[in-house]
Write a protein that holds these residues in place. Structure first.
Motif, short mmCIF file in Angstrom:
data_model
loop_
_atom_site.label_atom_id
_atom_site.label_comp_id
_atom_site.label_asym_id
_atom_site.label_seq_id
_atom_site.Cartn_x
_atom_site.Cartn_y
_atom_site.Cartn_z
N GLY A 163 40.72 24.82 -22.89
CA GLY A 163 42.05 24.36 -22.55
C GLY A 163 42.62 24.78 -21.22
N HIS A 164 41.84 25.45 -20.37
CA HIS A 164 42.37 25.87 -19.07
C HIS A 164 42.53 24.66 -18.14
N SER A 165 43.59 24.65 -17.37
CA SER A 165 43.78 23.64 -16.33
C SER A 165 42.88 23.96 -15.15
N ASN A 166 42.82 23.03 -14.19
CA ASN A 166 42.03 23.31 -12.98
C ASN A 166 42.53 24.56 -12.28
N ARG A 167 43.85 24.71 -12.22
CA ARG A 167 44.41 25.91 -11.59
C ARG A 167 44.02 27.17 -12.36
N GLY A 168 44.11 27.09 -13.69
CA GLY A 168 43.74 28.24 -14.51
C GLY A 168 42.27 28.59 -14.39
N ILE A 169 41.41 27.57 -14.31
CA ILE A 169 39.98 27.81 -14.13
C ILE A 169 39.73 28.51 -12.80
N GLY A 170 40.42 28.03 -11.76
CA GLY A 170 40.27 28.64 -10.45
C GLY A 170 40.66 30.10 -10.45
N GLU A 171 41.76 30.41 -11.13
CA GLU A 171 42.21 31.81 -11.20
C GLU A 171 41.20 32.66 -11.96
N GLN A 172 40.65 32.13 -13.03
CA GLN A 172 39.66 32.88 -13.81
C GLN A 172 38.39 33.14 -13.02
N LEU A 173 37.98 32.16 -12.23
CA LEU A 173 36.70 32.26 -11.50
C LEU A 173 36.88 32.70 -10.05
N HIS A 174 38.14 32.90 -9.64
CA HIS A 174 38.44 33.33 -8.27
C HIS A 174 37.94 32.33 -7.24
N VAL A 180 37.40 23.68 -7.91
CA VAL A 180 37.27 23.37 -9.34
C VAL A 180 37.19 21.86 -9.54
N LYS A 181 38.06 21.13 -8.85
CA LYS A 181 38.05 19.67 -8.98
C LYS A 181 36.71 19.09 -8.53
N THR A 182 36.14 19.66 -7.47
CA THR A 182 34.84 19.20 -6.99
C THR A 182 33.76 19.44 -8.04
N HIS A 183 33.78 20.65 -8.63
CA HIS A 183 32.81 20.96 -9.69
C HIS A 183 32.97 20.00 -10.87
N MET A 184 34.22 19.74 -11.25
CA MET A 184 34.46 18.86 -12.39
C MET A 184 33.99 17.45 -12.11
N SER A 185 34.18 16.97 -10.90
CA SER A 185 33.71 15.63 -10.53
C SER A 185 32.19 15.55 -10.63
N THR A 186 31.52 16.60 -10.17
CA THR A 186 30.05 16.63 -10.25
C THR A 186 29.59 16.66 -11.70
#
Length: 211
Positions: A163-174, A180-186
């Motif tokens: 359930g993490h948003s793109n912003r939340g994922i970015g914060e978790q993974l630094h 994050v959006k690029t990774h998700m598109s891939t």
């Protein structure tokens, strides 16, 4: 199939469900010249029991407490390169199958396999064969190696799955939200998914991630 040898094949069963272990043991004994010499309830016991008992073949479930089946297989193979290991699990999916074979499993079977076929596989693996049923070979063949997800893409997908948003994922993974959006598109392209929810569903089905 090769006929059973005169000397019983010594088997270790690693599964965290006692009734499942007993059922597998009874089925093997009924269908072949096979002796179940030890039963492990988790990955750590599987590693220890394999070293102590040195079975001819070990049957290993993937989902177990402590070290899981893949970790147990890798550890056993690192200590005993000639170990003959069979994955016996309820989980299919090309990513799981590929990971198990890469870890060193000689065969991959689902738990709905008939007892006679299970015993025959144990004998074949004992004789040095590698076994992957036709249905599972098709599962792997459907997908190309190019659609495998990278470790970072798996990290992104696991966080999206809870359930993490793109912003939340970015914060978790630094990492940045744009990254994050690029990774998700891939990920969507690799899995042929319509959206992130669909990507999570496909990744679980194929065994890339577990929920």
């Amino acid at each position: 199939m090769n006929p059973p040898s005169a000397t019983p094949i010594r088997v270790l069963i690693a599964d965290d469900h006692p009734m499942m272990r007993e059922g597998i043991a009874a089925s093997l004994i009924a269908h072949g010249n096979i002796e179940v010499i030890a039963q492990a309830c988790d990955g750590d016991e599987a590693i220890r029991f394999f070293t102590n008992w040195r079975p001819d073949v070990a049957l290993v479930d993937l989902q177990m407490p402590g070290k899981d089946g893949l970790e147990a297989i890798r550890a056993i193979r690192s200590m005993h390169p000639d170990a003959r290991l069979v994955v016996l699990t309820t989980y299919d999916g090309d990513a799981r199958i590929a990971a198990a074979l890469k870890a060193g499993a000689s065969a991959y079977l689902l738990k709905n396999v008939p007892g006679r076929e299970l015993a025959a596989t144990v004998r074949e693996v004992h004789n040095g064969s590698h076994i992957l049923p036709q249905a599972l070979r098709r599962e792997v063949a459907i997908h190309y190696a190019g659609d495998a997800l990278s470790p970072r893409e798996l990290d992104v997908l696991r966080l999206a799955a809870v359930g993490h948003s793109n912003r939340g994922i970015g914060e978790q993974l630094h990492i940045g939200e744009t990254t994050v959006k690029t990774h998700m598109s891939t990920i969507l392209v690799k899995l042929g998914a319509n959206d992130r929810a669909h990507a999570v569903t496909l990744a679980v089905q194929r065994g890339f991630i577990d929920l």
